[in-house]
Write an enzyme that holds these catalytic residues in place. Structure first.
Site, PDB file in Angstrom:
ATOM      1  N   ASP A  16       0.974  -1.124  -0.053  1.00  0.00           N
ATOM      2  CA  ASP A  16       0.066  -0.072   0.030  1.00  0.00           C
ATOM      3  C   ASP A  16       0.740   1.331  -0.082  1.00  0.00           C
ATOM      4  OD1 ASP A  16      -2.382   1.279  -0.171  1.00  0.00           O
ATOM      5  OD2 ASP A  16      -2.635   1.554   2.286  1.00  0.00           O
ATOM      6  N   ASN A  64     -10.668  -2.186  -5.514  1.00  0.00           N
ATOM      7  CA  ASN A  64     -10.018  -1.273  -6.548  1.00  0.00           C
ATOM      8  C   ASN A  64     -10.605  -0.945  -7.717  1.00  0.00           C
ATOM      9  OD1 ASN A  64      -6.819  -2.552  -5.109  1.00  0.00           O
ATOM     10  ND2 ASN A  64      -8.022  -0.790  -4.486  1.00  0.00           N
TER      11      ASN A  64
HETATM   12  C1  IPE Z   1      -5.355  -2.473  -0.170  1.00  0.00           C
HETATM   13  O1  IPE Z   1      -4.864  -1.286  -0.388  1.00  0.00           O
HETATM   14  C2  IPE Z   1      -5.341  -3.239  -1.475  1.00  0.00           C
HETATM   15  C3  IPE Z   1      -4.121  -3.313  -2.316  1.00  0.00           C
HETATM   16  C4  IPE Z   1      -2.851  -3.127  -1.608  1.00  0.00           C
HETATM   17  C5  IPE Z   1      -4.050  -4.080  -3.369  1.00  0.00           C
HETATM   18  P1  IPE Z   1      -6.123  -0.078  -0.712  1.00  0.00           P
HETATM   19  O2  IPE Z   1      -5.499   1.099  -0.841  1.00  0.00           O
HETATM   20  O3  IPE Z   1      -7.101  -0.356  -1.785  1.00  0.00           O
HETATM   21  O4  IPE Z   1      -7.185  -0.316   0.652  1.00  0.00           O
HETATM   22  P2  IPE Z   1      -7.860   0.736   1.552  1.00  0.00           P
HETATM   23  O5  IPE Z   1      -8.640   1.682   0.591  1.00  0.00           O
HETATM   24  O6  IPE Z   1      -6.601   2.018   2.083  1.00  0.00           O
HETATM   25  O7  IPE Z   1      -8.363   0.115   2.625  1.00  0.00           O
HETATM   26  C1  IPE Z   2      -1.436   0.318  -3.549  1.00  0.00           C
HETATM   27  O1  IPE Z   2      -1.275   1.816  -3.592  1.00  0.00           O
HETATM   28  C2  IPE Z   2      -1.474  -0.236  -4.851  1.00  0.00           C
HETATM   29  C3  IPE Z   2      -3.062  -0.518  -5.083  1.00  0.00           C
HETATM   30  C4  IPE Z   2      -3.987  -0.570  -4.484  1.00  0.00           C
HETATM   31  C5  IPE Z   2      -3.354  -1.089  -6.620  1.00  0.00           C
HETATM   32  P1  IPE Z   2      -2.384   2.695  -3.722  1.00  0.00           P
HETATM   33  O2  IPE Z   2      -2.641   2.845  -4.854  1.00  0.00           O
HETATM   34  O3  IPE Z   2      -3.410   2.275  -2.627  1.00  0.00           O
HETATM   35  O4  IPE Z   2      -1.776   3.966  -2.868  1.00  0.00           O
HETATM   36  P2  IPE Z   2      -2.292   4.823  -1.956  1.00  0.00           P
HETATM   37  O5  IPE Z   2      -2.788   4.021  -0.745  1.00  0.00           O
HETATM   38  O6  IPE Z   2      -3.528   5.740  -2.646  1.00  0.00           O
HETATM   39  O7  IPE Z   2      -1.199   5.974  -1.567  1.00  0.00           O
HETATM   40 MG    MG Z   3      -4.114   2.581  -0.678  1.00  0.00          MG
END
Ligand code: IPE
Ligand code: IPE
Ligand code: MG
Length: 236
Positions: A16, A64
């Site tokens: 994340d 996502n």
């Molecule tokens: C969790 O991260 C999913 C992945 C790392 C693929 P998200 O960024 O989607 O999760 P939330 O929205 O912070 O809970």
């Molecule tokens: C994790 O990074 C990757 C995916 C969930 C695909 P994020 O895209 O969630 O990045 P943040 O959490 O918004 O910084």
């Molecule tokens: Mg995230």
């Protein structure tokens, strides 16, 4: 005291913070996702070096899909490129690829690529890389419940036969040991619909760094922290 290996057999990572990493640098979010691919490479090398048997990476959640279409399609393109480039490395590193999640929601091209690499690496034995793609743990659990209910209605299984083991065998992670260590980057203290059943007794390590800043040393540190923990599994 229950016995457990020094090195986790299975490490699962919620990768994340790509977006915030990019934002901090005034870059588009996509650059953060791109930079995160290098962390994946490093973490894979570190896990192979340590003798970790399974590495599960949460790459794209079922939630996502709710992101803007431009980000979703950029992520899918990046995934295609990653898989394409990784195929040779997986051979060289003797790593088997498995994918879990609602793969039928992925673009046909991506699915075909995954199937091809899975087949090609099926006999590899150094480590198994499990990619969680379009993955949601609740969906996985509901699907398992649904197949068991159908089998019960069809008389193939009696409800009294359904125990933890039978249930786990209907999950997409059937045959994979439960994660010993769960790592989440970017400091967020939540699970976000990841492996809810499987992490019942996983040790959790939250790392403040954003995923693109996560390096081999950070993985080694997480494993050192894991080794300091006393796993009790409810016993003494
Ligand atoms: C969790 O991260 C999913 C992945 C790392 C693929 P998200 O960024 O989607 O999760 P939330 O929205 O912070 O809970
Ligand atoms: C994790 O990074 C990757 C995916 C969930 C695909 P994020 O895209 O969630 O990045 P943040 O959490 O918004 O910084
Ligand atoms: Mg995230």
């Amino acid at each position: 005291m229950p016995d457990y290996p020094e090195i986790p057999r299975h490490i699962a990572i919620i990768m994340d913070g790509n977006g915030r990493w990019a934002k901090e640098r005034g870059l588009p979010r996509l650059q953060g996702h791109r930079a995160g691919a290098e962390s994946v490479r490093e973490v894979m090398e570190a896990c192979i070096e340590l003798g970790v048997e399974y590495l599960t990476l949460y790459a794209f959640s079922s939630e996502n899909w709710n992101r803007p279409a431009t980000e979703v399609s950029a992520l899918m393109n990046l995934l295609d490129r990653f898989l394409d480039e990784k195929a040779k490395d997986l051979d060289r590193q003797n790593v088997r690829l498995l994918a879990i999640g609602q793969l039928d929601r992925l673009p046909a091209k991506t699915r075909a690529l995954i199937e091809r690499i899975q087949a090609r690496t099926a006999g590899h034995t150094a480590m198994t890389l499990v990619l969680a793609l379009s993955y949601g743990s609740r969906e996985e659990i509901v699907t398992a419940a649904r197949t068991l209910a159908s089998d019960a209605v069809a008389g193939k299984i009696s409800p009294s036969q359904i125990d933890n083991e039978v249930f786990a065998s209907r999950l997409q992670t059937a045959g994979i040991p439960d994660p010993d260590l769960l790592v989440r980057t970017s400091g967020e203290m939540r699970i976000s619909n990841f492996l809810l059943w499987q992490i019942s007794y996983a040790e959790i390590v939250i790392v403040k760094k954003f995923w693109p800043d996560f390096r081999q040393g950070d993985l080694f540190e997480a494993v050192t922290e894991y080794k300091r923990r006393h796993r009790r599994f409810g016993a003494l």
